[in-house]
Enzyme design. Structure first.
Site, short mmCIF file in Angstrom:
data_model
loop_
_atom_site.label_atom_id
_atom_site.label_comp_id
_atom_site.label_asym_id
_atom_site.label_seq_id
_atom_site.Cartn_x
_atom_site.Cartn_y
_atom_site.Cartn_z
CE LYS A 69 32.97 42.57 40.45
NZ LYS A 69 33.53 43.14 39.22
CG ASN B 184 35.32 44.78 32.08
OD1 ASN B 184 34.62 45.27 32.97
ND2 ASN B 184 36.62 45.01 31.98
CB SER B 185 30.35 47.27 30.39
OG SER B 185 29.51 48.16 31.09
CG MET B 186 32.65 42.86 34.31
SD MET B 186 32.21 41.64 33.08
CE MET B 186 31.76 40.28 34.12
CG LEU C 44 30.48 46.55 41.95
CD1 LEU C 44 31.96 46.28 41.84
CD2 LEU C 44 30.22 47.84 42.69
CG ASN D 179 37.89 49.77 42.55
OD1 ASN D 179 38.40 50.72 41.95
ND2 ASN D 179 37.33 48.76 41.93
CB CYS E 242 34.58 51.43 41.20
SG CYS E 242 33.25 50.31 40.89
CG ASN F 146 40.18 49.43 37.77
OD1 ASN F 146 39.89 48.57 36.95
ND2 ASN F 146 39.44 49.69 38.82
CB SER F 147 39.87 48.27 32.97
OG SER F 147 38.92 48.26 33.98
N GLY G 41 48.13 43.82 31.87
CA GLY G 41 48.85 43.27 30.72
C GLY G 41 49.87 42.20 31.04
#
Ligand code: DHB
Length: 314
Positions: free
Chosen positions: A43, A67-69, A71, A123, A126, A196-197, A253
């Site tokens: 992660k 998603n909207s996690m 972090l 990342n 992010c 990334n997304s 994907g």
């Protein structure tokens, strides 16, 4: 058949998890170690442990997930302390929102793992820190960040292999600007993970007329099947720009062997599985590997290098 040796590291096969998917705590990481994946990505970690968003932060749709996690992670020391404890290559994903945080995290690696070769996926895409633009979209800042980081790391003996996790780029100008930056850091940047997304997605429930995600007014990152065309385009363009100097890792994907085949055909050396891993758990790796091997067998390919980056245009 799917074996890859990159940076002198042996990957039993070309599949990894995508950072953020089933890799947040010890039980997740142990499950990945016991799965058929060729490697493990942690992660994305921040300096301190973060709880993240705790309600309505992830939603699966037919075409992928949003998603909207926020972090959620156990802090950098937890993930770095796991270096050397798995049976397969382990990549530490590090948030790059604050330069000094990145120094501190890399310091912790050099202080504790001087003898190990450590892959670090920085990342730069992010989406969590709303106060500033993602580094991956702010090319001047990205250049300064990499410049300072490379000088900093050169001063300390280390075996760190640096890569960047990039956001999806949608316009040719963005690729030109990225090339200008990355060209200045060839040798320092050894791999690029794309994508990334995608940011700024919105899924709604028409029955209740509400957003399905709670944080951030329902606006969120999009991943899974629906982003595959964007992922393939990013892999292919980065491969054409940097493929002879930088390893490209595909992400976005992959739900079956054909998807993984297409990522490699566009130039990926390794492929990260996200949404499908979240949906099916670690058993997905065995299936995708089997399917990818079948595609290769049908086409008469024996090794990844037989078709990697060999996409034909009409
Ligand atoms: C999160 C999402 C990302 O796309 C990312 O790169 C890092 C963190 C998150 O919301 O936790």
């Amino acid at each position: 058949m799917l074996f890859q040796n990159l940076f002198n590291i042996d990957f039993n096969n070309c599949l990894l998890n995508a950072s953020g998917c089933c890799c947040s705590n010890l039980s997740d990481l142990t499950d990945l170690d016991n799965s058929e994946s060729g490697g493990i990505v942690s992660k994305t970690c921040s300096i301190d442990c973060l709880e993240g968003n705790t309600a309505h932060q992830y939603f699966n749709t037919n075409l992928g997930a949003i998603n909207s996690m926020g972090l959620p992670n156990l802090g950098h020391k937890f993930y770095i302390d796991k270096i050397g404890s798995f049976s397969k290559p382990y990549i530490v994903s590090v948030a790059a929102n604050y330069l000094y945080d990145s120094f501190e995290i890399l310091d912790y690696i050099t202080d504790n793992h001087n003898d190990n070769v450590v892959m670090v996926e920085i990342n730069v895409s992010c989406p969590v820190f709303e106060c500033h633009q993602q580094l991956g979209y702010d090319f001047n800042k990205l250049n300064s960040f990499l410049f300072i980081l490379s000088i900093y790391l050169k001063k300390k003996p280390n075996n760190i292999i640096i890569g960047l996790k990039l956001p999806p780029y949608l316009y040719p100008t963005q690729f030109n600007m990225l090339k200008n930056v990355v060209d200045k850091h060839i040798g320092f940047i050894r791999f690029l993970t794309t994508i990334n997304s995608g940011g700024n997605g919105l899924v709604i429930d028409y029955k209740t007329e509400t957003t399905v995600i709670k944080p951030n007014n329902g606006l969120c990152g999009i991943g899974g099947q629906c982003v595959k065309p964007i992922a393939l385009a990013n892999i292919w363009q980065l491969y054409r720009l940097f493929g002879d100097q930088i390893v490209i890792i595909g992400c976005g994907g992959i739900s079956n062997g054909i998807d993984a085949f297409e990522h490699i055909l566009c130039g990926a050396s390794l492929c990260q599985v996200g949404n499908t891993l979240n949906k099916e758990g670690g058993v997905c790796f065995e299936r995708i590997i089997r399917e990818l091997k079948n595609v290769m067998r049908e086409k008469g390919y024996y090794h990844i290098s037989d078709f990697q980056g060999k996409l034909k245009t009409l």
